[in-house]
Write a protein that holds these residues in place. Structure first.
Motif, PDB file in Angstrom:
ATOM      1  N   VAL A 392       0.836  -1.196   0.000  1.00  0.00           N
ATOM      2  CA  VAL A 392       0.000   0.000   0.000  1.00  0.00           C
ATOM      3  C   VAL A 392       0.874   1.251   0.000  1.00  0.00           C
ATOM      4  O   VAL A 392       1.888   1.334   0.697  1.00  0.00           O
ATOM      5  CB  VAL A 392      -0.966   0.009   1.206  1.00  0.00           C
ATOM      6  N   PRO A 394       0.238   5.073   0.717  1.00  0.00           N
ATOM      7  CA  PRO A 394      -0.759   6.035   1.206  1.00  0.00           C
ATOM      8  C   PRO A 394      -0.741   7.368   0.471  1.00  0.00           C
ATOM      9  O   PRO A 394      -1.768   8.051   0.427  1.00  0.00           O
ATOM     10  CB  PRO A 394      -0.383   6.218   2.682  1.00  0.00           C
ATOM     11  N   GLY A 481      -3.535   3.317   5.778  1.00  0.00           N
ATOM     12  CA  GLY A 481      -2.729   2.264   5.168  1.00  0.00           C
ATOM     13  C   GLY A 481      -2.128   1.340   6.206  1.00  0.00           C
ATOM     14  O   GLY A 481      -2.028   0.119   5.994  1.00  0.00           O
ATOM     15  N   THR A 482      -1.723   1.916   7.353  1.00  0.00           N
ATOM     16  CA  THR A 482      -1.162   1.093   8.424  1.00  0.00           C
ATOM     17  C   THR A 482      -2.213   0.142   8.988  1.00  0.00           C
ATOM     18  O   THR A 482      -1.911  -1.007   9.328  1.00  0.00           O
ATOM     19  CB  THR A 482      -0.591   1.989   9.532  1.00  0.00           C
ATOM     20  N   LEU A 485      -2.541  -2.774   6.756  1.00  0.00           N
ATOM     21  CA  LEU A 485      -1.438  -3.701   7.004  1.00  0.00           C
ATOM     22  C   LEU A 485      -1.673  -4.490   8.292  1.00  0.00           C
ATOM     23  O   LEU A 485      -1.460  -5.708   8.337  1.00  0.00           O
ATOM     24  CB  LEU A 485      -0.121  -2.922   7.083  1.00  0.00           C
ATOM     25  N   LEU A 493       3.909  -1.480   3.588  1.00  0.00           N
ATOM     26  CA  LEU A 493       3.534  -0.077   3.380  1.00  0.00           C
ATOM     27  C   LEU A 493       4.785   0.732   3.082  1.00  0.00           C
ATOM     28  O   LEU A 493       5.832   0.545   3.717  1.00  0.00           O
ATOM     29  CB  LEU A 493       2.822   0.469   4.619  1.00  0.00           C
ATOM     30  N   SER A 495       5.816   4.885   2.556  1.00  0.00           N
ATOM     31  CA  SER A 495       5.351   6.258   2.659  1.00  0.00           C
ATOM     32  C   SER A 495       6.555   7.161   2.901  1.00  0.00           C
ATOM     33  O   SER A 495       7.657   6.683   3.141  1.00  0.00           O
ATOM     34  CB  SER A 495       4.336   6.394   3.804  1.00  0.00           C
ATOM     35  N   THR A 504       5.393   8.508   9.392  1.00  0.00           N
ATOM     36  CA  THR A 504       5.348   7.139   8.876  1.00  0.00           C
ATOM     37  C   THR A 504       5.543   6.116   9.982  1.00  0.00           C
ATOM     38  O   THR A 504       4.852   5.089  10.026  1.00  0.00           O
ATOM     39  CB  THR A 504       6.430   6.948   7.787  1.00  0.00           C
ATOM     40  N   VAL A 671       7.162  -1.839   7.103  1.00  0.00           N
ATOM     41  CA  VAL A 671       6.786  -0.453   6.819  1.00  0.00           C
ATOM     42  C   VAL A 671       8.081   0.272   6.480  1.00  0.00           C
ATOM     43  O   VAL A 671       9.052   0.185   7.226  1.00  0.00           O
ATOM     44  CB  VAL A 671       6.116   0.214   8.039  1.00  0.00           C
ATOM     45  N   THR A 690      10.411  -3.709   0.316  1.00  0.00           N
ATOM     46  CA  THR A 690       9.276  -4.005   1.190  1.00  0.00           C
ATOM     47  C   THR A 690       8.639  -5.335   0.828  1.00  0.00           C
ATOM     48  O   THR A 690       8.265  -6.117   1.710  1.00  0.00           O
ATOM     49  CB  THR A 690       8.245  -2.868   1.103  1.00  0.00           C
TER      50      THR A 690
END
Length: 725
Positions: A392, A394, A481-482, A485, A493, A495, A504, A671, A690
């Motif tokens: 993802v 964000p 987004g978090t 996850l 994620l 960002s 983030t 992340v 990631t």
């Protein structure tokens, strides 16, 4: 060291691109590959183009200047061919320790009738195996087979050895590959018997021929009425005005990458091009022919376009004469166009089968692999493609992020999810001349925000979070987004393109939490040095770790290095080496080193070490002669954020080194943070990192061996860290 000599079978076969592409392909195999152009291609050449590109793109910084063509011809003319060969061998030996050396021979042309014989002499004196390069333009299988047979006879040694294989360049995008091979084998004994194996077929790619508008200006000696972005805009098509504007618009001729050729008194075309530019279409430029400029009133009307980023050129020749000149323009890549050559090398390397060549190398089985940047990037993408993870993003309508997501889909690196209004994402893509691919998932945050209120309240129950507070926090797409996850709906994620590090990391610490055995989150940068990839930690998260935290950072970083193919030799960096200095900071590093040794006896670690003692073999031997790490460290652990962040940026900017990261470590799920100055490629590589982390989350999460639960003070420090990028 094994040497491969890349030789042409005839003129204009794309020899330099194949030779450099072969170097890159071998580097991807983890080999220390060097590139050598022993004799310059033309008279008066300041620096051979292939040498220039090797130094700037392949990491072959030790590539020497070639012997000048005039000097080589003079030696040959007076019978000093042996002296010439000695000079070439000296160049090769001066390149240091390598696993493989790729040597580019002389390209054939109308005036160097001696080139084939000289190439054969060079290959023989360098004890090289020859890779022949030919092309498929305007040739039948029978004539191509004869060509390869004749060339092979020039390079085959008396014992039958000396031939490594052949490469076919400039193949049509669609052709009968099976029929071609059958025809070649039918007409050639060495091809039928496998003595000369096929190493690759490189298809034609119009994208690689996209010159910059600046190249056109230079070639035509055009008057630059407005430079705009002519150094970066590329020409995908030439549009010569022969119709009215309605007809041109109907055929979508005002398209991204179009260079519009029109007499300056065609005011309708000038205005239409200006309107297209102002509407966000990234035209390559406007080329005014016949030496005419628009009348002042039209120039004033179109001033916003004609004085902006749109390149505007003028030439004295009419449109027909100008077009004729452009047709005759060479496709040779200018030395200052590194971007285009980079793409050409990657495209070529992707289509070369180096397995047969690697099998010929006499590399000892026990030799440790030094992972070069090209191999790191290649393997990164390959592993990410195999992982197939859903990541993802964000910041879904941020232009660089949109571009990166499109690339990830096109290359199969991941399944990105953009959090943004779909209409806004399409608008951003169109403004960059991009199309949204079918596999790119775009999710409107407003349509899903309410689904995560209850799960978030449950996760933060101990903090007394109310549904109203949760809904308000979910307005932040990073938080949203978090939560995706945390619920297992995505695998990772990325960002930070417009958010700070704290923005983030904080939601991740609150909702994802640290992995078992970790009491803090740290980070590493993968530093793509010219010869190998090094790991720097921590340069983005923890301001002033104590000995306990520093030991955890070292263990996390070593495991991350190993996970990405880098043999970890951990250097605990300080201003002192060994017992040469003292002080609180030195003692902290000493204590951290001992903790790492106790908890992970399998790791090779030493400290305190100064940076030069850790990285330079001669200094390491002098300052720490008994150290298993000094002079050959691959993982550098800095004592605090000030040192780590300063060092990574100094190396990155001063040495022109690519820094991939920061990659966060110690979380339950991956992340990762971006620099707000991140380029599109940086985002792509971070997405790939990631995706790979997502497949290794259990292994990476269990890097700590002390069994401690997440420490509140450590979480607070990490979440409160200022944006260290």
């Amino acid at each position: 060291m094994k040497t491969f000599f890349v030789a042409p079978t005839r003129n204009r076969v794309g020899l330099s691109t194949v030779a450099l592409g072969l170097t890159r392909a071998l580097e991807r195999q983890g080999l220390r590959a060097g590139f050598l152009k022993p004799i310059a291609q033309t008279h008066g050449e300041q620096l051979s183009a292939s040498v220039h590109f090797a130094r700037n793109l392949s990491g072959s910084t030790r590539t020497p200047d070639p012997i000048s063509l005039a000097h080589a011809e003079q030696q040959l003319s007076v019978g000093e061919g042996d002296e010439l060969m000695e000079g070439v061998i000296a160049l090769a030996h001066g390149m240091g320790e390598l696993d493989v050396l790729v040597v580019e021979g002389l390209a054939l042309n109308e005036r160097n009738s001696y080139a084939t014989r000289l190439n054969a002499d060079l290959a023989r004196n360098l004890e090289a195996e020859v890779v022949l390069v030919s092309d498929l333009r305007g040739v039948s299988p029978a004539s191509l087979a004869d060509e390869l047979e004749i060339a092979a006879q020039n390079y085959r040694r008396s014992d039958g050895s000396g031939l490594a294989g052949y490469v076919l360049n400039f193949a049509p995008e669609k052709f009968d590959f099976g029929g071609l091979l059958a025809g070649l084998r039918q007409h050639s004994r060495i091809l039928a018997g496998g003595e000369l194996p096929l190493l690759g077929v490189i298809t034609e790619n119009p994208e690689l021929n996209a010159v910059r508008t600046a190249d056109i200006a230079r070639y035509l000696n055009a008057e630059v009425m407005n430079a705009g972005e002519m150094d970066t805009r590329r020409i995908r098509r030439f549009v010569v005005t022969a119709r009215g504007v309605p007809g041109m618009a109907e055929q979508n001729l005002f398209a991204p990458g179009a260079l519009i050729l029109t007499p300056g008194d065609r005011e309708d075309v000038v205005m239409a091009a200006s309107l297209a530019h102002l509407s966000g279409v990234p035209l390559a430029g406007l080329l005014l022919t016949s030496g005419v400029a628009p009348v002042p009133s039209i120039q004033q009307l179109c001033r916003a376009a004609l004085t902006s980023s749109l390149p505007v050129l003028r030439v004295p020749t009419n449109s027909f004469e100008t077009t004729t000149q452009l047709v005759e323009m060479s496709n040779k890549v200018p030395q200052d166009d590194l971007e285009r050559m980079e793409k050409a090398l990657d495209f070529t390397a992707d289509r070369l089968d180096t397995a047969q060549l690697v099998g010929r190398l006499s590399v000892s089985a026990g030799q440790e692999r030094r992972l070069p940047p090209s191999a790191f990037r290649f393997e990164l993408i390959q592993k990410a493609q195999a992982a197939g993870k859903r990541i993802v993003l964000p910041e879904g309508d941020e232009p660089r992020t949109v571009n990166a997501a499109i690339r990830c889909v096109e290359k199969g690196i991941a399944r990105p999810v953009l959090l943004a209004d779909p209409a806004r994402v399409r608008q951003v893509a169109e403004s960059q001349g991009l199309s949204i691919p079918e596999g790119l998932e775009i999710v409107d945050p407003a349509s899903i925000r309410g689904d995560y209120v209850a799960p978030m309240v449950e996760l933060r129950r101990s903090k007394g979070l109310t549904p109203e507070q949760a809904l308000a926090q979910l307005e932040d797409t990073v938080v949203l987004g978090t939560m995706m996850l945390a619920q297992g709906e995505v695998d990772g994620l990325v960002s930070g393109a417009v958010h700070t590090t704290a923005n983030t990391v904080r939601p991740a610490l609150q909702l994802i939490k640290t992995a078992p055995g970790s009491s803090l989150v740290s980070s590493v940068f993968f530093m793509l040095m010219p010869e190998q990839v090094l790991v720097y930690g921590d340069a983005a998260i923890n301001p002033n770790p104590n000995a306990e935290e520093l030991a955890q950072i070292a263990i996390q970083s070593a495991d991350s290095a190993a996970a990405f193919g880098i043999t970890p030799r951990v250097a605990m960096i300080s201003y002192s080496t060994g017992t040469s200095g003292s002080g609180e900071d030195v003692e902290k590093v000493k204590a951290a080193t001992e903790l790492v040794r106790q908890r992970r006896p399998d790791l090779t670690v030493d400290g305190p070490l100064q940076y030069d003692a850790a990285s330079v073999p001669s200094v390491g031997r002098s300052k720490a002669p008994d150290s298993p790490v000094a002079g050959q460290a691959t993982v550098f652990i800095f004592p605090d954020l000030n040192t780590g962040n300063t060092t990574y940026k100094a190396v990155q900017r001063s040495a022109g080194v690519v820094a991939v990261g920061p990659m966060l470590q110690g979380l339950n799920k991956p992340v990762n943070d971006l620099s707000r100055g991140a380029l599109v490629d940086d985002i792509v590589y971070t997405v790939a990192l990631t995706a790979i982390q997502a497949t290794q989350v259990d292994q990476i999460g269990k890097v700590g061996q002390d069994g401690k639960q997440p420490d509140a003070s450590a979480q607070k420090a990490a979440a409160g860290t200022a944006d260290a990028q």
